[in-house]
Design a protein around this motif. Structure first.
Motif, PDB file in Angstrom:
ATOM      1  N   HIS A   1      -1.514  37.428  39.706  1.00 17.09           N
ATOM      2  CA  HIS A   1      -0.721  36.635  38.761  1.00 17.09           C
ATOM      3  C   HIS A   1       0.577  36.189  39.435  1.00 17.09           C
ATOM      4  O   HIS A   1       1.425  37.015  39.788  1.00 17.09           O
ATOM      5  CB  HIS A   1      -0.410  37.479  37.520  1.00 17.09           C
ATOM      6  CG  HIS A   1       0.153  36.688  36.386  1.00 17.09           C
ATOM      7  ND1 HIS A   1       0.453  37.231  35.156  1.00 17.09           N
ATOM      8  CD2 HIS A   1       0.476  35.361  36.263  1.00 17.09           C
ATOM      9  CE1 HIS A   1       0.933  36.310  34.364  1.00 17.09           C
ATOM     10  NE2 HIS A   1       0.964  35.165  35.004  1.00 17.09           N
TER      11      HIS A   1
ATOM     12  N   ILE B   1       1.073  41.273  40.741  1.00 17.77           N
ATOM     13  CA  ILE B   1       2.011  40.340  40.115  1.00 17.77           C
ATOM     14  C   ILE B   1       3.066  39.961  41.141  1.00 17.77           C
ATOM     15  O   ILE B   1       3.719  40.835  41.724  1.00 17.77           O
ATOM     16  CB  ILE B   1       2.661  40.974  38.871  1.00 17.77           C
ATOM     17  CG1 ILE B   1       1.590  41.285  37.822  1.00 17.77           C
ATOM     18  CG2 ILE B   1       3.736  40.053  38.293  1.00 17.77           C
ATOM     19  CD1 ILE B   1       2.087  42.139  36.675  1.00 17.77           C
TER      20      ILE B   1
ATOM     21  N   ALA C   1       5.201  39.457  32.632  1.00 16.65           N
ATOM     22  CA  ALA C   1       3.902  39.515  33.312  1.00 16.65           C
ATOM     23  C   ALA C   1       3.124  40.761  32.899  1.00 16.65           C
ATOM     24  O   ALA C   1       1.901  40.705  32.702  1.00 16.65           O
ATOM     25  CB  ALA C   1       4.101  39.489  34.823  1.00 16.65           C
TER      26      ALA C   1
ATOM     27  N   ARG D   1      -4.051  33.291  38.815  1.00 15.57           N
ATOM     28  CA  ARG D   1      -3.505  32.550  37.670  1.00 15.57           C
ATOM     29  C   ARG D   1      -2.014  32.377  37.889  1.00 15.57           C
ATOM     30  O   ARG D   1      -1.355  33.222  38.505  1.00 15.57           O
ATOM     31  CB  ARG D   1      -3.785  33.243  36.347  1.00 15.57           C
ATOM     32  CG  ARG D   1      -3.211  34.632  36.187  1.00 15.57           C
ATOM     33  CD  ARG D   1      -3.409  35.111  34.766  1.00 15.57           C
ATOM     34  NE  ARG D   1      -3.070  36.502  34.603  1.00 15.57           N
ATOM     35  CZ  ARG D   1      -2.676  37.034  33.457  1.00 15.57           C
ATOM     36  NH1 ARG D   1      -2.563  36.277  32.375  1.00 15.57           N
ATOM     37  NH2 ARG D   1      -2.394  38.319  33.370  1.00 15.57           N
TER      38      ARG D   1
ATOM     39  N   GLU E   1      -4.069  44.555  38.810  1.00 14.00           N
ATOM     40  CA  GLU E   1      -3.508  43.202  38.858  1.00 14.00           C
ATOM     41  C   GLU E   1      -2.292  43.207  39.766  1.00 14.00           C
ATOM     42  O   GLU E   1      -1.420  44.068  39.639  1.00 14.00           O
ATOM     43  CB  GLU E   1      -3.108  42.718  37.467  1.00 14.00           C
ATOM     44  CG  GLU E   1      -2.481  41.319  37.493  1.00 14.00           C
ATOM     45  CD  GLU E   1      -2.431  40.671  36.120  1.00 14.00           C
ATOM     46  OE1 GLU E   1      -3.491  40.187  35.664  1.00 14.00           O
ATOM     47  OE2 GLU E   1      -1.353  40.662  35.515  1.00 14.00           O
TER      48      GLU E   1
ATOM     49  N   SER F   1      -0.789  41.402  30.852  1.00 12.73           N
ATOM     50  CA  SER F   1      -1.847  42.030  31.643  1.00 12.73           C
ATOM     51  C   SER F   1      -2.584  43.116  30.867  1.00 12.73           C
ATOM     52  O   SER F   1      -1.978  43.849  30.076  1.00 12.73           O
ATOM     53  CB  SER F   1      -1.254  42.640  32.916  1.00 12.73           C
ATOM     54  OG  SER F   1      -2.235  43.311  33.664  1.00 12.73           O
TER      55      SER F   1
ATOM     56  N   SER G   1      -7.157  40.697  39.644  1.00  8.79           N
ATOM     57  CA  SER G   1      -6.473  39.442  39.352  1.00  8.79           C
ATOM     58  C   SER G   1      -5.160  39.400  40.121  1.00  8.79           C
ATOM     59  O   SER G   1      -4.592  40.437  40.475  1.00  8.79           O
ATOM     60  CB  SER G   1      -6.219  39.275  37.851  1.00  8.79           C
ATOM     61  OG  SER G   1      -5.436  40.343  37.360  1.00  8.79           O
TER      62      SER G   1
END
Length: 307
Positions: free
Chosen positions: A37, A9, A76, A58, A7, A80, A35
């Motif tokens: 974020h 961030i 964050a 997102r 992910e 996750s 992902s």
């Protein structure tokens, strides 16, 4: 071995079209993230068409008074379930499609807790800052451990969340980022990683474009906050002098300017170096300063208003 889930961030504040390009480049990576974020501090500025750039996106919105360099990133992380967390800033840009893949390769080595990328100067970066970028982010990769402290000093803990990947299990075991810190959350956690027997990887072939042309005032504010973070965390920084690395950088830059026949740039560079040092010394002694003066010295006045 299966590829770990990833992910990315990105804390943002008043992001522009550059954020759209950043998301596009992340999607084009040879190992694209699972992902992305965005931790956005609420403002009237946000690109309306960002959500259409990726199905993996997102967005979490937080109030400005709730933003904190460490706390927002920690929030964050808590949200996750990825194996690897890659933190970036909104003004960083992957220099090529292999950035994530090269960061992940670092974790194939034993006991790597964090891997951070090389920062390349942007086209508009001034000459002095270009050299300082090459000083802090050389061409050669390296692995740092507690054994390097006598040789590298504070540089052992050097790590930048402009682009850094963390193994989530190690991150969680160490308690993650400090919930409240004015600045320097990356080096505070890096210090914990080193002190806990893990290692830090500097990955020179994972490249991002990122630089600033700070003036003397901005350098003063930045180094004031940097020093405050060190003074507030003696468990990490006590006994390790930051000034030694700063002096080494100044000497190296002066020699570069002389050898490259750009002596006229020495005076402005020395003014900036003086501003950095003054900010740093005042930040280290912030507890002796009145609150009104602290708010004039910091680049984060809201930090001093939140209990």
């Amino acid at each position: 071995m299966n590829r770990p889930t990833v992910e990315v961030i990105i804390p943002t504040y008043r992001p522009g079209e550059q954020l759209i390009e950043l998301v596009r480049r992340l999607e084009k990576q040879t190992c694209p993230p699972d992902s992305i974020h965005i931790m956005d501090t609420r403002s009237s500025v946000f690109p309306d068409n960002l959500s259409g750039e990726s199905s993996k996106l997102r967005i979490t919105r937080i109030e400005r008074e709730a933003f904190n360099h460490g706390g927002t990133r920690a929030l964050a992380a808590d949200m996750s379930f990825a194996d690897v967390l890659i933190y970036m800033t909104q003004d960083a840009m992957p220099a090529n499609a292999g950035m994530i893949e090269n960061l992940l390769k670092a974790f194939e080595k034993e006991k790597i807790g964090v891997a951070y990328a090389r920062q390349l100067p942007a086209k508009n970066c001034n000459l002095t800052e270009r050299y300082i970028r090459s000083f802090n982010y050389p061409r050669k990769s390296m692995i740092k451990s507690s054994e390097d402290i006598p040789k590298l000093g504070i540089k052992t803990y050097f790590c930048s969340n402009v682009c850094a990947a963390y193994r989530k299990d190690i991150y969680d075991s160490l308690g993650g980022f400090e919930e409240k810190t004015i600045f320097n959350e990356d080096m505070i956690l890096a210090g914990k990683i080193i002190q806990s027997g893990y290692r830090i990887a500097y990955v020179a072939d994972a490249e991002v474009i990122h630089s600033h042309n700070y003036n003397c005032r901005q350098q003063f504010h930045r180094n004031f906050d940097l020093a405050v973070s060190q003074a507030e965390h003696p468990e990490i920084f006590e006994g390790i002098r930051s000034e030694d690395e700063g002096i080494k950088m100044v000497k190296s830059t002066l020699l570069y300017l002389i050898k490259s026949h750009r002596a006229w740039m020495i005076i402005p560079f020395l003014f900036q170096s003086t501003a950095k040092y003054m900010g740093y010394r005042m930040g280290r002694n912030f507890r002796k300063l009145p609150r009104w003066l602290i708010k004039r010295c910091t680049m984060s006045p809201y930090y001093w208003e939140v209990p």
